[in-house]
Motif scaffolding. Structure first.
Motif, PDB file in Angstrom:
ATOM      1  N   THR A  44     -96.268  38.427   1.064  1.00 14.61           N
ATOM      2  CA  THR A  44     -96.267  37.252   0.206  1.00 14.61           C
ATOM      3  C   THR A  44     -97.248  36.232   0.768  1.00 14.61           C
ATOM      4  N   TYR A  45     -98.088  35.704  -0.103  1.00 10.49           N
ATOM      5  CA  TYR A  45     -99.149  34.793   0.302  1.00 10.49           C
ATOM      6  C   TYR A  45     -99.020  33.477  -0.455  1.00 10.49           C
ATOM      7  N   GLN A  46     -99.350  32.402   0.223  1.00 11.70           N
ATOM      8  CA  GLN A  46     -99.549  31.132  -0.471  1.00 11.70           C
ATOM      9  C   GLN A  46    -100.957  31.141  -1.054  1.00 11.70           C
ATOM     10  N   ALA A  47    -101.094  30.618  -2.258  1.00 12.83           N
ATOM     11  CA  ALA A  47    -102.380  30.713  -2.943  1.00 12.83           C
ATOM     12  C   ALA A  47    -102.763  29.385  -3.581  1.00 12.83           C
ATOM     13  N   ASP A  48    -104.006  28.997  -3.369  1.00 16.22           N
ATOM     14  CA  ASP A  48    -104.596  27.889  -4.105  1.00 16.22           C
ATOM     15  C   ASP A  48    -105.205  28.445  -5.389  1.00 16.22           C
ATOM     16  N   ILE A  49    -104.933  27.793  -6.495  1.00 14.00           N
ATOM     17  CA  ILE A  49    -105.570  28.136  -7.765  1.00 14.00           C
ATOM     18  C   ILE A  49    -106.762  27.208  -7.934  1.00 14.00           C
ATOM     19  N   SER A 120    -101.206  25.352  -7.148  1.00 11.83           N
ATOM     20  CA  SER A 120    -100.870  26.313  -6.098  1.00 11.83           C
ATOM     21  C   SER A 120     -99.773  27.237  -6.610  1.00 11.83           C
ATOM     22  N   THR A 121     -99.648  28.383  -5.974  1.00  9.23           N
ATOM     23  CA  THR A 121     -98.638  29.354  -6.372  1.00  9.23           C
ATOM     24  C   THR A 121     -98.347  30.252  -5.180  1.00  9.23           C
ATOM     25  N   SER A 122     -97.479  31.196  -5.377  1.00  9.25           N
ATOM     26  CA  SER A 122     -97.166  32.197  -4.363  1.00  9.25           C
ATOM     27  C   SER A 122     -97.446  33.569  -4.972  1.00  9.25           C
ATOM     28  N   VAL A 123     -98.142  34.406  -4.228  1.00  2.89           N
ATOM     29  CA  VAL A 123     -98.566  35.714  -4.738  1.00  2.89           C
ATOM     30  C   VAL A 123     -98.012  36.820  -3.857  1.00  2.89           C
ATOM     31  N   ARG A 124     -97.442  37.825  -4.496  1.00  2.87           N
ATOM     32  CA  ARG A 124     -96.970  39.017  -3.784  1.00  2.87           C
ATOM     33  C   ARG A 124     -97.962  40.144  -3.969  1.00  2.87           C
ATOM     34  N   ILE A 125     -98.311  40.795  -2.872  1.00  3.45           N
ATOM     35  CA  ILE A 125     -99.091  42.029  -2.916  1.00  3.45           C
ATOM     36  C   ILE A 125     -98.141  43.162  -2.543  1.00  3.45           C
ATOM     37  N   ILE A 126     -98.017  44.124  -3.437  1.00  9.58           N
ATOM     38  CA  ILE A 126     -97.024  45.188  -3.289  1.00  9.58           C
ATOM     39  C   ILE A 126     -97.736  46.534  -3.170  1.00  9.58           C
ATOM     40  N   HIS A 127     -97.441  47.286  -2.127  1.00 11.71           N
ATOM     41  CA  HIS A 127     -97.949  48.643  -1.948  1.00 11.71           C
ATOM     42  C   HIS A 127     -96.784  49.604  -2.241  1.00 11.71           C
ATOM     43  N   ARG A 133    -100.240  46.526  -6.297  1.00 12.29           N
ATOM     44  CA  ARG A 133    -100.044  45.639  -7.441  1.00 12.29           C
ATOM     45  C   ARG A 133     -99.929  44.197  -6.962  1.00 12.29           C
ATOM     46  N   PHE A 134    -100.043  43.282  -7.928  1.00 14.93           N
ATOM     47  CA  PHE A 134    -100.061  41.864  -7.628  1.00 14.93           C
ATOM     48  C   PHE A 134     -99.155  41.118  -8.600  1.00 14.93           C
ATOM     49  N   GLY A 135     -98.610  39.997  -8.156  1.00 15.08           N
ATOM     50  CA  GLY A 135     -97.787  39.185  -9.045  1.00 15.08           C
ATOM     51  C   GLY A 135     -97.590  37.789  -8.491  1.00 15.08           C
ATOM     52  N   GLU A 136     -97.484  36.821  -9.392  1.00 12.55           N
ATOM     53  CA  GLU A 136     -97.175  35.455  -8.992  1.00 12.55           C
ATOM     54  C   GLU A 136     -95.658  35.287  -8.953  1.00 12.55           C
ATOM     55  N   THR A 137     -95.119  34.940  -7.797  1.00 15.24           N
ATOM     56  CA  THR A 137     -93.668  34.831  -7.663  1.00 15.24           C
ATOM     57  C   THR A 137     -93.123  33.548  -8.273  1.00 15.24           C
ATOM     58  N   VAL A 246    -108.916  32.276 -10.399  1.00 12.14           N
ATOM     59  CA  VAL A 246    -109.557  32.218  -9.096  1.00 12.14           C
ATOM     60  C   VAL A 246    -108.523  31.778  -8.069  1.00 12.14           C
ATOM     61  N   LEU A 247    -108.256  32.640  -7.108  1.00 12.01           N
ATOM     62  CA  LEU A 247    -107.228  32.362  -6.098  1.00 12.01           C
ATOM     63  C   LEU A 247    -107.829  32.465  -4.699  1.00 12.01           C
ATOM     64  N   VAL A 248    -107.344  31.606  -3.812  1.00  7.32           N
ATOM     65  CA  VAL A 248    -107.601  31.760  -2.374  1.00  7.32           C
ATOM     66  C   VAL A 248    -106.251  31.938  -1.706  1.00  7.32           C
ATOM     67  N   LEU A 249    -106.040  33.123  -1.110  1.00  6.72           N
ATOM     68  CA  LEU A 249    -104.745  33.501  -0.541  1.00  6.72           C
ATOM     69  C   LEU A 249    -104.747  33.367   0.969  1.00  6.72           C
ATOM     70  N   ARG A 250    -103.609  32.926   1.495  1.00  3.15           N
ATOM     71  CA  ARG A 250    -103.426  32.871   2.943  1.00  3.15           C
ATOM     72  C   ARG A 250    -101.965  33.117   3.270  1.00  3.15           C
ATOM     73  N   LYS A 251    -101.705  33.625   4.445  1.00  4.89           N
ATOM     74  CA  LYS A 251    -100.326  33.857   4.891  1.00  4.89           C
ATOM     75  C   LYS A 251     -99.644  32.550   5.279  1.00  4.89           C
TER      76      LYS A 251
END
Length: 251
Positions: A44-49, A120-127, A133-137, A246-251
């Motif tokens: 799960t990543y914090q993301a700037d939109i 801002s949002t939170s993004v999950r990257i799922i393997h 896959r990707f999704g906004e939590t 357009v997202l910038v993701l960080r832990k």
């Protein structure tokens, strides 16, 4: 004429790439795929939109005049598009419908434009099952992320089940970066109206067209992840979808 939508569709797409550097040391498609999979780790990543600042009323008027003029000169537009390289803007011509100073102002704005944080949002990257896959939590509404996935067996990136072809390697310094920091990454694209087939396209008839683009990159100073998705769809000559994320993701 239904050219207006296609012109807007193609001309704007030419400004997406900030700067390119093709690598020939290894198969570039494999290098790009490995870069994306290694970068997009599960979690799960914090993301700037991000988005561009609003266009000024004066710039909006110039854009409208140019689009209207291009719509009235379909054969000239076709000829220009057939001879322009990817990312190369139209040279000035009176058929643009604006004067040289107005056109310079547009190019200057595009060259100097910087993306700004709008939310801002939170993004999950799922393997899972060899699929990334990707999704906004924090967003229950449908997002472009819902259509993006990577198949690790096919070694392929998809948007809405359309396979994206590798497009280019991007290596952008701080001066030229829309993210205000140096970064590097790769872009993939799907389009069903390739520029090389434009000579066969009848601009006077309604048409369908689709353009999907995905850029995955890393900001050098912070190691933040760039995820840039664009979707443009024209149905029967009319814009049906014209959006980007357009997202910038960080832990």
């Amino acid at each position: 004429m239904n050219i207006k939508s296609l012109v807007f569709f193609i001309v704007l797409s030419s400004f997406i790439y900030e700067g390119t550097c093709q690598s020939k040391a290894v198969p570039i498609e494999e290098k790009a795929y490995s870069f994306a999979v290694d970068l997009l780790k599960e979690g799960t990543y914090q993301a700037d939109i991000l988005d561009t600042p609003p266009v000024s009323p004066e710039q909006q008027i110039i854009w409208q005049k140019m689009q209207a003029s291009l719509a009235g000169n379909p054969e000239w537009v076709k000829e220009m598009l057939l001879h322009l390289a990817l990312g190369e803007p139209f040279p000035y011509h009176e058929n643009l419908g604006i004067d040289e100073e107005e056109y310079r102002s547009i190019l200057t704005t595009l060259d100097s434009e910087r993306l700004i944080k709008v939310d801002s949002t939170s993004v999950r990257i799922i393997h899972e099952d060899n699929i990334i896959r990707f999704g906004e939590t924090e967003n229950d509404e449908q997002s472009l992320l819902d259509y993006l996935y990577i198949d690790k067996i096919d070694r392929q990136i998809y948007i809405d089940d359309d396979a994206l072809a590798f497009r280019t390697h991007l290596l952008v310094n701080e001066t030229n970066s829309k993210f205000s920091n140096a970064w590097h990454g790769y872009s993939w694209e799907y389009q069903d109206v390739p520029v090389e087939k434009l000579e066969d396209l009848d601009f006077s008839e309604p048409f369908d067209a689709t353009l999907f683009k995905c850029t995955i990159g890393k900001i050098e100073e912070t190691d933040d992840i760039i995820l840039y998705i664009t979707a443009k769809i024209i149905e029967q000559g009319q814009p049906a979808v014209n959006t980007r994320l357009v997202l910038v993701l960080r832990k």
